[in-house]
Design a protein around this motif. Structure first.
Motif, PDB file in Angstrom:
ATOM      1  N   LEU A 166       0.824  -1.299   0.176  1.00 60.02           N
ATOM      2  CA  LEU A 166      -0.247   0.081  -0.029  1.00 60.02           C
ATOM      3  C   LEU A 166       1.016   0.869  -0.139  1.00 60.02           C
ATOM      4  CD1 LEU A 166      -2.622  -0.744   2.439  1.00 60.02           C
ATOM      5  CD2 LEU A 166      -2.265  -0.938   0.208  1.00 60.02           C
ATOM      6  N   VAL A 167       2.049   1.426   0.079  1.00 59.95           N
ATOM      7  CA  VAL A 167       2.897   1.687   0.123  1.00 59.95           C
ATOM      8  C   VAL A 167       3.654   2.563  -0.674  1.00 59.95           C
ATOM      9  CG1 VAL A 167       5.414   3.280   1.360  1.00 59.95           C
ATOM     10  CG2 VAL A 167       3.907   2.152   2.887  1.00 59.95           C
ATOM     11  N   GLU A 168       3.834   1.439  -1.659  1.00 60.91           N
ATOM     12  CA  GLU A 168       4.312   1.162  -3.285  1.00 60.91           C
ATOM     13  C   GLU A 168       2.738   2.424  -3.548  1.00 60.91           C
ATOM     14  OE1 GLU A 168       7.714   0.569  -4.108  1.00 60.91           O
ATOM     15  OE2 GLU A 168       8.325   0.463  -2.157  1.00 60.91           O
ATOM     16  N   ALA A 169       2.152   1.908  -3.532  1.00 61.25           N
ATOM     17  CA  ALA A 169       1.250   2.534  -4.027  1.00 61.25           C
ATOM     18  C   ALA A 169       0.397   4.272  -3.904  1.00 61.25           C
ATOM     19  CB  ALA A 169      -0.090   0.944  -4.349  1.00 61.25           C
ATOM     20  N   ASN A 170       1.127   4.193  -2.813  1.00 65.89           N
ATOM     21  CA  ASN A 170       0.385   5.265  -1.931  1.00 65.89           C
ATOM     22  C   ASN A 170      -0.563   5.817  -2.055  1.00 65.89           C
ATOM     23  OD1 ASN A 170       3.203   7.328  -2.468  1.00 65.89           O
ATOM     24  ND2 ASN A 170       3.206   7.340  -4.815  1.00 65.89           N
ATOM     25  N   ASP A 171      -0.989   4.780  -0.704  1.00 67.41           N
ATOM     26  CA  ASP A 171      -2.507   4.555  -0.702  1.00 67.41           C
ATOM     27  C   ASP A 171      -2.441   4.595   1.010  1.00 67.41           C
ATOM     28  OD1 ASP A 171      -5.313   4.352  -0.033  1.00 67.41           O
ATOM     29  OD2 ASP A 171      -5.542   2.146  -1.083  1.00 67.41           O
ATOM     30  N   VAL A 172      -2.670   6.859   1.270  1.00 63.30           N
ATOM     31  CA  VAL A 172      -2.589   6.918   2.119  1.00 63.30           C
ATOM     32  C   VAL A 172      -3.371   6.121   3.297  1.00 63.30           C
ATOM     33  CG1 VAL A 172      -1.752   9.109   3.451  1.00 63.30           C
ATOM     34  CG2 VAL A 172      -1.380   8.910   0.958  1.00 63.30           C
ATOM     35  N   GLU A 173      -4.550   6.298   3.088  1.00 67.29           N
ATOM     36  CA  GLU A 173      -6.093   6.291   3.998  1.00 67.29           C
ATOM     37  C   GLU A 173      -5.496   4.387   4.730  1.00 67.29           C
ATOM     38  OE1 GLU A 173      -7.337   7.786   5.650  1.00 67.29           O
ATOM     39  OE2 GLU A 173      -6.445   9.401   4.825  1.00 67.29           O
ATOM     40  N   ASN A 174      -5.548   3.734   2.890  1.00 65.71           N
ATOM     41  CA  ASN A 174      -5.579   2.395   3.364  1.00 65.71           C
ATOM     42  C   ASN A 174      -4.316   1.553   4.238  1.00 65.71           C
ATOM     43  OD1 ASN A 174      -8.420   1.916   2.444  1.00 65.71           O
ATOM     44  ND2 ASN A 174      -7.391   1.562   0.332  1.00 65.71           N
ATOM     45  N   ALA A 175      -2.896   2.821   3.906  1.00 63.48           N
ATOM     46  CA  ALA A 175      -2.261   2.003   4.627  1.00 63.48           C
ATOM     47  C   ALA A 175      -2.213   1.619   5.866  1.00 63.48           C
ATOM     48  CB  ALA A 175      -0.787   3.221   3.889  1.00 63.48           C
ATOM     49  N   LYS A 176      -2.746   3.874   6.010  1.00 62.52           N
ATOM     50  CA  LYS A 176      -2.990   3.116   7.965  1.00 62.52           C
ATOM     51  C   LYS A 176      -4.178   2.813   8.209  1.00 62.52           C
ATOM     52  CE  LYS A 176      -1.510   9.224   8.094  1.00 62.52           C
ATOM     53  NZ  LYS A 176      -2.041   9.956   8.013  1.00 62.52           N
ATOM     54  N   THR A 177      -4.932   2.534   7.873  1.00 66.13           N
ATOM     55  CA  THR A 177      -5.542   1.589   8.841  1.00 66.13           C
ATOM     56  C   THR A 177      -5.064   0.315   8.568  1.00 66.13           C
ATOM     57  OG1 THR A 177      -6.794   2.414   6.701  1.00 66.13           O
ATOM     58  CG2 THR A 177      -8.470   0.765   8.528  1.00 66.13           C
ATOM     59  N   GLN A 202       9.771  -3.829  13.738  1.00 67.49           N
ATOM     60  CA  GLN A 202       9.292  -4.253  12.346  1.00 67.49           C
ATOM     61  C   GLN A 202       8.051  -2.656  12.201  1.00 67.49           C
ATOM     62  OE1 GLN A 202       9.231  -5.678  10.013  1.00 67.49           O
ATOM     63  NE2 GLN A 202      10.601  -7.978  10.824  1.00 67.49           N
ATOM     64  N   LYS A 203       7.469  -2.621  13.704  1.00 69.91           N
ATOM     65  CA  LYS A 203       6.024  -1.773  14.127  1.00 69.91           C
ATOM     66  C   LYS A 203       7.439   0.201  13.168  1.00 69.91           C
ATOM     67  CE  LYS A 203       5.133  -2.471  18.355  1.00 69.91           C
ATOM     68  NZ  LYS A 203       4.774  -2.438  19.016  1.00 69.91           N
ATOM     69  N   ALA A 204       8.388   0.259  13.715  1.00 70.39           N
ATOM     70  CA  ALA A 204       9.221   1.460  13.461  1.00 70.39           C
ATOM     71  C   ALA A 204       9.083   1.688  12.016  1.00 70.39           C
ATOM     72  CB  ALA A 204      10.413   1.882  14.476  1.00 70.39           C
ATOM     73  N   ARG A 205       9.892   0.618  11.622  1.00 71.19           N
ATOM     74  CA  ARG A 205      10.166   1.004   9.886  1.00 71.19           C
ATOM     75  C   ARG A 205       9.101   1.000   9.431  1.00 71.19           C
ATOM     76  NH1 ARG A 205      14.583  -4.133   9.216  1.00 71.19           N
ATOM     77  NH2 ARG A 205      16.207  -3.134  10.154  1.00 71.19           N
ATOM     78  N   LEU A 206       7.464   0.404   9.710  1.00 73.36           N
ATOM     79  CA  LEU A 206       6.447  -0.014   8.651  1.00 73.36           C
ATOM     80  C   LEU A 206       5.865   1.596   9.059  1.00 73.36           C
ATOM     81  CD1 LEU A 206       4.609  -2.802   9.250  1.00 73.36           C
ATOM     82  CD2 LEU A 206       5.629  -2.417   7.078  1.00 73.36           C
ATOM     83  N   THR A 207       5.934   2.311  10.720  1.00 75.80           N
ATOM     84  CA  THR A 207       4.908   3.199  10.804  1.00 75.80           C
ATOM     85  C   THR A 207       6.518   4.207   9.750  1.00 75.80           C
ATOM     86  OG1 THR A 207       4.720   2.575  12.730  1.00 75.80           O
ATOM     87  CG2 THR A 207       4.898   4.945  12.519  1.00 75.80           C
ATOM     88  N   LYS A 208       7.311   4.507   9.747  1.00 73.54           N
ATOM     89  CA  LYS A 208       8.538   5.777   9.076  1.00 73.54           C
ATOM     90  C   LYS A 208       7.514   6.027   8.085  1.00 73.54           C
ATOM     91  CE  LYS A 208      12.925   7.089   8.625  1.00 73.54           C
ATOM     92  NZ  LYS A 208      14.241   6.458   8.968  1.00 73.54           N
ATOM     93  N   LYS A 209       7.420   4.621   6.834  1.00 71.83           N
ATOM     94  CA  LYS A 209       7.321   4.307   5.298  1.00 71.83           C
ATOM     95  C   LYS A 209       5.720   4.689   6.084  1.00 71.83           C
ATOM     96  CE  LYS A 209       9.786   0.186   4.402  1.00 71.83           C
ATOM     97  NZ  LYS A 209       9.961  -1.763   3.940  1.00 71.83           N
ATOM     98  N   VAL A 210       4.401   4.660   6.253  1.00 67.83           N
ATOM     99  CA  VAL A 210       3.603   5.196   6.318  1.00 67.83           C
ATOM    100  C   VAL A 210       3.287   7.199   5.704  1.00 67.83           C
ATOM    101  CG1 VAL A 210       0.880   5.715   6.850  1.00 67.83           C
ATOM    102  CG2 VAL A 210       2.027   2.902   6.927  1.00 67.83           C
TER     103      VAL A 210
END
Length: 88
Positions: free
Chosen positions: A38-49, A75-83
């Protein structure tokens, strides 16, 4: 193979637990990949959910002892940083 009744039971219980642990770990990894997709697709709302759901899954895996606490936090820190990078 075990001959003693209690040892046979332990083997069965361990196999059942291993299967449950593998399924939970696999689900966690799949959710992580979903967030990254979802991050790659730049889908902000769905990525946050998806990030919220994935964070809960990672926390549960840490709580059950499937992964180490530091691994879960990383893992959580890396994902949060990406989102969070998407919103900027």
């Amino acid at each position: 193979m075990a001959n003693i009744k209690s040892a046979i039971k332990r083997v069965d219980v361990n196999n059942k637990k291993r299967a449950q642990n593998q399924a939970a770990k696999s689900d966690m990894r799949s959710q992580i990949k979903q967030v990254e997709k979802l991050v790659e697709a730049n889908d902000v709302e769905n990525a946050k959910t998806a990030l919220r759901k994935t964070t809960q899954t990672i926390d549960k895996a840490v709580q059950k002892g499937l992964i180490h606490k530091n691994n879960g936090n990383r893992q959580k820190a890396r994902l949060t940083k990406k989102v969070n990078g998407l919103g900027a």
